[in-house]
Design an enzyme around this catalytic site. Sequence first.
Site, short mmCIF file in Angstrom:
data_model
loop_
_atom_site.label_atom_id
_atom_site.label_comp_id
_atom_site.label_asym_id
_atom_site.label_seq_id
_atom_site.Cartn_x
_atom_site.Cartn_y
_atom_site.Cartn_z
N TYR A 102 -147.13 66.08 74.64
CA TYR A 102 -147.12 67.33 73.87
C TYR A 102 -148.50 67.60 73.27
O TYR A 102 -149.03 68.71 73.37
CB TYR A 102 -146.05 67.25 72.77
CG TYR A 102 -145.96 68.48 71.91
CD1 TYR A 102 -145.51 69.69 72.43
CD2 TYR A 102 -146.32 68.44 70.57
CE1 TYR A 102 -145.43 70.83 71.65
CE2 TYR A 102 -146.24 69.58 69.78
CZ TYR A 102 -145.80 70.76 70.33
OH TYR A 102 -145.73 71.89 69.54
N GLU B 44 -139.44 75.87 65.85
CA GLU B 44 -140.03 75.52 64.55
C GLU B 44 -139.01 75.70 63.44
O GLU B 44 -138.94 74.90 62.51
CB GLU B 44 -141.29 76.36 64.27
CG GLU B 44 -142.48 76.05 65.16
CD GLU B 44 -143.08 74.67 64.97
OE1 GLU B 44 -142.80 73.99 63.95
OE2 GLU B 44 -143.85 74.25 65.85
N TRP C 39 -140.35 66.55 64.15
CA TRP C 39 -140.62 67.35 65.34
C TRP C 39 -140.18 66.62 66.61
O TRP C 39 -139.72 67.23 67.56
CB TRP C 39 -142.09 67.75 65.42
CG TRP C 39 -142.41 68.50 66.66
CD1 TRP C 39 -143.18 68.10 67.70
CD2 TRP C 39 -141.90 69.80 67.04
NE1 TRP C 39 -143.21 69.06 68.69
CE2 TRP C 39 -142.43 70.11 68.30
CE3 TRP C 39 -141.06 70.72 66.42
CZ2 TRP C 39 -142.14 71.30 68.97
CZ3 TRP C 39 -140.78 71.91 67.09
CH2 TRP C 39 -141.32 72.19 68.34
#
Length: 192
Positions: A22, A44, A52
Amino acid sequence: MVGDDGRVRCFWGGSTPDYVSYHDDEWGRPVHGDDRLFERMTLEAFQSGLAWITILRKRPAFRAAFAGFSIDKVAAFGESDATRLMTDTGIVRNRMKIDAALHNARVAADLPDGLSALLWSYAPAPRPPRPATRAGVPAVTAESTAMAKDLKKRGFRFVGPTTAYALMQATGMVDDHLAGCWVPPLGADPAA
């Protein structure tokens, strides 16, 4: 942080293989397009209060559950879809966040110039140099606060200033890779 491959990454970018990929291939790279930005904004919002990595690992299931984050398709979701999403163990099952995602799709579908144009209108001018340390990376900025205020005024949900700034970081509206990180700065020649 120096990875097994010898590359220097941001402090968080090498802690798991998922983060390496990522960090190296997505985070901070410019993202355009209404559906692509709707996906990022939605993820988000789902991340709020969670790590995350949880969202990143569930992203394929989110994409399947939310019709590839097509704004038009999600905007047409009804109560039966919300109920279906609440039973989907592959995603984060939070009714308020699910309802917000469906609502936000309807709001995004009605934007006259599209979601991408609206969000990118808040991108600040580049601010070289890159932050030297983690302490130099803000959690909110004047731009993210203004973006969140405008989104809320238009009816969007789960889009506070911190979420807006995380979105700006993730989609390349700002470059918060740390100084020394191997990922080239936005607009830099990667061969240099």
